[in-house]
Scaffold this motif. Sequence first.
Motif, mmCIF file in Angstrom:
data_model
loop_
_atom_site.group_PDB
_atom_site.id
_atom_site.type_symbol
_atom_site.label_atom_id
_atom_site.label_comp_id
_atom_site.label_asym_id
_atom_site.label_seq_id
_atom_site.Cartn_x
_atom_site.Cartn_y
_atom_site.Cartn_z
ATOM 1 N N ILE A 49 16.176 25.415 9.040
ATOM 2 C CA ILE A 49 15.049 25.883 9.840
ATOM 3 C C ILE A 49 13.909 24.877 9.729
ATOM 4 O O ILE A 49 13.615 24.400 8.635
ATOM 5 C CB ILE A 49 14.538 27.258 9.349
ATOM 6 C CG1 ILE A 49 15.653 28.291 9.272
ATOM 7 C CG2 ILE A 49 13.365 27.746 10.188
ATOM 8 C CD1 ILE A 49 16.164 28.773 10.591
ATOM 9 N N ILE A 51 9.770 24.410 11.021
ATOM 10 C CA ILE A 51 8.623 25.103 11.593
ATOM 11 C C ILE A 51 7.474 24.126 11.749
ATOM 12 O O ILE A 51 7.171 23.372 10.824
ATOM 13 C CB ILE A 51 8.194 26.291 10.704
ATOM 14 C CG1 ILE A 51 9.352 27.296 10.607
ATOM 15 C CG2 ILE A 51 6.929 26.952 11.237
ATOM 16 C CD1 ILE A 51 9.103 28.449 9.682
ATOM 17 N N ILE A 69 9.609 26.951 16.200
ATOM 18 C CA ILE A 69 10.633 27.193 15.183
ATOM 19 C C ILE A 69 11.977 26.770 15.764
ATOM 20 O O ILE A 69 12.362 27.211 16.839
ATOM 21 C CB ILE A 69 10.676 28.676 14.763
ATOM 22 C CG1 ILE A 69 9.289 29.145 14.301
ATOM 23 C CG2 ILE A 69 11.723 28.886 13.675
ATOM 24 C CD1 ILE A 69 9.204 30.630 14.001
ATOM 25 N N GLY A 71 16.162 26.145 14.650
ATOM 26 C CA GLY A 71 17.146 26.450 13.622
ATOM 27 C C GLY A 71 18.554 26.163 14.087
ATOM 28 O O GLY A 71 18.844 26.140 15.288
ATOM 29 N N ARG A 118 9.422 35.900 14.525
ATOM 30 C CA ARG A 118 10.551 36.278 13.665
ATOM 31 C C ARG A 118 11.426 37.323 14.352
ATOM 32 O O ARG A 118 12.651 37.231 14.326
ATOM 33 C CB ARG A 118 9.998 36.814 12.344
ATOM 34 C CG ARG A 118 11.032 37.227 11.351
ATOM 35 C CD ARG A 118 10.329 37.721 10.079
ATOM 36 N NE ARG A 118 11.267 37.880 9.006
ATOM 37 C CZ ARG A 118 11.455 39.026 8.351
ATOM 38 N NH1 ARG A 118 10.755 40.095 8.654
ATOM 39 N NH2 ARG A 118 12.323 39.090 7.377
ATOM 40 N N LEU A 133 19.139 37.114 12.220
ATOM 41 C CA LEU A 133 18.607 36.145 11.258
ATOM 42 C C LEU A 133 17.161 36.530 10.953
ATOM 43 O O LEU A 133 16.295 36.439 11.817
ATOM 44 C CB LEU A 133 18.661 34.720 11.841
ATOM 45 C CG LEU A 133 18.065 33.621 10.965
ATOM 46 C CD1 LEU A 133 18.828 33.508 9.645
ATOM 47 C CD2 LEU A 133 18.098 32.300 11.706
ATOM 48 N N LEU A 135 14.059 35.534 9.184
ATOM 49 C CA LEU A 135 13.404 34.406 8.537
ATOM 50 C C LEU A 135 12.538 34.879 7.379
ATOM 51 O O LEU A 135 11.870 35.913 7.476
ATOM 52 C CB LEU A 135 12.526 33.659 9.542
ATOM 53 C CG LEU A 135 13.227 33.031 10.733
ATOM 54 C CD1 LEU A 135 12.211 32.380 11.657
ATOM 55 C CD2 LEU A 135 14.261 32.015 10.278
ATOM 56 N N ASP A 136 12.545 34.095 6.311
ATOM 57 C CA ASP A 136 11.673 34.389 5.175
ATOM 58 C C ASP A 136 10.224 34.144 5.571
ATOM 59 O O ASP A 136 9.954 33.320 6.450
ATOM 60 C CB ASP A 136 12.027 33.492 3.987
ATOM 61 C CG ASP A 136 13.368 33.844 3.368
ATOM 62 O OD1 ASP A 136 13.795 35.016 3.491
ATOM 63 O OD2 ASP A 136 13.991 32.952 2.763
ATOM 64 N N VAL A 138 6.594 32.583 5.721
ATOM 65 C CA VAL A 138 6.230 31.167 5.675
ATOM 66 C C VAL A 138 4.891 31.005 4.964
ATOM 67 O O VAL A 138 3.958 31.769 5.218
ATOM 68 C CB VAL A 138 6.138 30.588 7.107
ATOM 69 C CG1 VAL A 138 5.653 29.150 7.092
ATOM 70 C CG2 VAL A 138 7.480 30.698 7.800
#
Length: 160
Positions: A49, A51, A69, A71, A118, A133, A135-136, A138
């Motif tokens: 990923i 960003i 973003i 990925g 997200r 998916l 995303l964690d 940021v």
Amino acid sequence: MTNGNGTPPEAGAPPQLNVLAQYTKDLSFENPNAPASLAPQQNQPAINIQINVGANNLAANEFEVTLSIEGKAESGSTVLFSFELAYAGVFRIVNVPEENLHPLIMIECPRLLFPFAREIIASAVRDGGFPPLMLDPVDFVGLYRQNIDRQAAQQQGQPS
């Protein structure tokens, strides 16, 4: 003596950050090896990923901030899926000191946009036939500092 809200009467108006609009500027999802890529995989795919944050001044106190973003999920040399999202917002910022404006635009504005981006990515990946998916979160402060450090290094490396 205060003016009724706890601030001295000589203090200026409080800082304001308003979201005027949010929108998807660009969205691309690719599943190049379907339907084979949808079969159960032997190993967990490697997901990469990237960003980035960009900003444009639209008017005196209005800024467009774009959260980009990208990925890709790969299993070995096979691309399972890839995506690109440019999600933007228009923000009105008033009563913010000049020295605080750039960090506010490049940290707080993308932080407000991120949950929406997200969700768009999770839905696109799910609609492509894969588990969503998620995303964690940021660290936009860390991202901002990396960009400032990189710009400073580039300026020092250039002849004066």
